[in-house]
Design a protein around this motif. Structure first.
Motif, PDB file in Angstrom:
ATOM      1  N   HIS A  37       0.829  -1.209   0.000  1.00 46.75           N
ATOM      2  CA  HIS A  37       0.000   0.000   0.000  1.00 46.75           C
ATOM      3  C   HIS A  37       0.865   1.260   0.000  1.00 46.75           C
ATOM      4  O   HIS A  37       0.526   2.244  -0.663  1.00 46.75           O
ATOM      5  CB  HIS A  37      -0.954   0.007   1.192  1.00 46.75           C
ATOM      6  N   CYS A  43      -8.539   0.276  -5.458  1.00 48.79           N
ATOM      7  CA  CYS A  43      -9.649  -0.020  -4.537  1.00 48.79           C
ATOM      8  C   CYS A  43      -9.113  -0.517  -3.196  1.00 48.79           C
ATOM      9  O   CYS A  43      -9.585  -0.104  -2.135  1.00 48.79           O
ATOM     10  CB  CYS A  43     -10.584  -1.061  -5.147  1.00 48.79           C
ATOM     11  N   GLY A  44      -8.130  -1.397  -3.240  1.00 50.63           N
ATOM     12  CA  GLY A  44      -7.525  -1.926  -2.011  1.00 50.63           C
ATOM     13  C   GLY A  44      -6.873  -0.837  -1.182  1.00 50.63           C
ATOM     14  O   GLY A  44      -6.968  -0.843   0.051  1.00 50.63           O
ATOM     15  N   LYS A  73      -9.606   1.184   0.590  1.00 48.40           N
ATOM     16  CA  LYS A  73     -10.121   0.427   1.734  1.00 48.40           C
ATOM     17  C   LYS A  73      -9.119   0.458   2.885  1.00 48.40           C
ATOM     18  O   LYS A  73      -9.499   0.606   4.046  1.00 48.40           O
ATOM     19  CB  LYS A  73     -10.425  -1.014   1.332  1.00 48.40           C
ATOM     20  N   HIS A  74      -7.832   0.336   2.554  1.00 42.10           N
ATOM     21  CA  HIS A  74      -6.769   0.384   3.562  1.00 42.10           C
ATOM     22  C   HIS A  74      -6.747   1.746   4.270  1.00 42.10           C
ATOM     23  O   HIS A  74      -6.434   1.825   5.456  1.00 42.10           O
ATOM     24  CB  HIS A  74      -5.418   0.101   2.891  1.00 42.10           C
ATOM     25  N   ASP A 116     -15.180   3.299   2.941  1.00 41.27           N
ATOM     26  CA  ASP A 116     -16.202   2.271   2.753  1.00 41.27           C
ATOM     27  C   ASP A 116     -16.547   2.224   1.269  1.00 41.27           C
ATOM     28  O   ASP A 116     -16.690   3.266   0.630  1.00 41.27           O
ATOM     29  CB  ASP A 116     -17.467   2.600   3.552  1.00 41.27           C
ATOM     30  N   MET A 117     -16.700   1.009   0.736  1.00 42.66           N
ATOM     31  CA  MET A 117     -16.987   0.861  -0.686  1.00 42.66           C
ATOM     32  C   MET A 117     -18.414   0.377  -0.890  1.00 42.66           C
ATOM     33  O   MET A 117     -18.891  -0.492  -0.169  1.00 42.66           O
ATOM     34  CB  MET A 117     -16.027  -0.151  -1.330  1.00 42.66           C
ATOM     35  N   ARG A 118     -19.058   0.984  -1.875  1.00 42.52           N
ATOM     36  CA  ARG A 118     -20.393   0.557  -2.294  1.00 42.52           C
ATOM     37  C   ARG A 118     -20.336   0.408  -3.807  1.00 42.52           C
ATOM     38  O   ARG A 118     -19.770   1.244  -4.501  1.00 42.52           O
ATOM     39  CB  ARG A 118     -21.420   1.624  -1.897  1.00 42.52           C
ATOM     40  N   HIS A 148     -17.822   1.986  -8.512  1.00 45.39           N
ATOM     41  CA  HIS A 148     -17.341   1.655  -7.174  1.00 45.39           C
ATOM     42  C   HIS A 148     -17.215   2.984  -6.435  1.00 45.39           C
ATOM     43  O   HIS A 148     -16.358   3.813  -6.785  1.00 45.39           O
ATOM     44  CB  HIS A 148     -15.991   0.944  -7.242  1.00 45.39           C
ATOM     45  N   PHE A 172     -16.622   5.225  -3.077  1.00 47.95           N
ATOM     46  CA  PHE A 172     -15.909   5.198  -1.799  1.00 47.95           C
ATOM     47  C   PHE A 172     -16.250   6.437  -1.003  1.00 47.95           C
ATOM     48  O   PHE A 172     -16.203   7.556  -1.517  1.00 47.95           O
ATOM     49  CB  PHE A 172     -14.397   5.137  -2.046  1.00 47.95           C
ATOM     50  N   LYS A 206     -15.831   8.186   3.142  1.00 47.16           N
ATOM     51  CA  LYS A 206     -15.178   8.114   4.446  1.00 47.16           C
ATOM     52  C   LYS A 206     -15.691   9.264   5.292  1.00 47.16           C
ATOM     53  O   LYS A 206     -15.851  10.382   4.790  1.00 47.16           O
ATOM     54  CB  LYS A 206     -13.656   8.203   4.285  1.00 47.16           C
TER      55      LYS A 206
END
Length: 86
Positions: A4, A26-27, A30-31, A35-37, A43, A45, A47
């Motif tokens: 990352h 995407c990873g 998330k790291h 939050d992903m929807r 996609h 994201f 926060k």
């Protein structure tokens, strides 16, 4: 330096926006606590405490360069890079 951190440095450097894998981006988000929807091919994201929402779409296996630029601006604006500074 972990996966990352290397990707974050690559994004903050800004020299290879067209060479960022979609799944890696995407990873990373998330790291960083997003939050992903998923809604169709989008996609999204979010926060807490961050006004902007990040909307990503695939371009094959890659992330779209203009979306990588948007991610970079959010990371810089909210200082999400931690100790990494470019």
């Amino acid at each position: 330096m972990g996966k990352h951190e290397k990707l974050l440095l690559k994004i903050l450097n800004g020299a290879s926006d067209a060479n960022i894998q979609f799944e890696d981006l995407c990873g990373l988000l998330k790291h960083l606590g997003f939050d992903m929807r998923i809604k169709g091919s989008h996609h999204i994201f979010r926060k807490e405490a961050i006004i902007e929402k990040i909307n990503l779409q695939r371009d094959g296996n890659m992330a779209k360069p203009y979306q990588v630029k948007q991610v970079r601006s959010v990371i810089v604006k909210y200082k999400l890079g931690g100790t990494i500074d470019v």
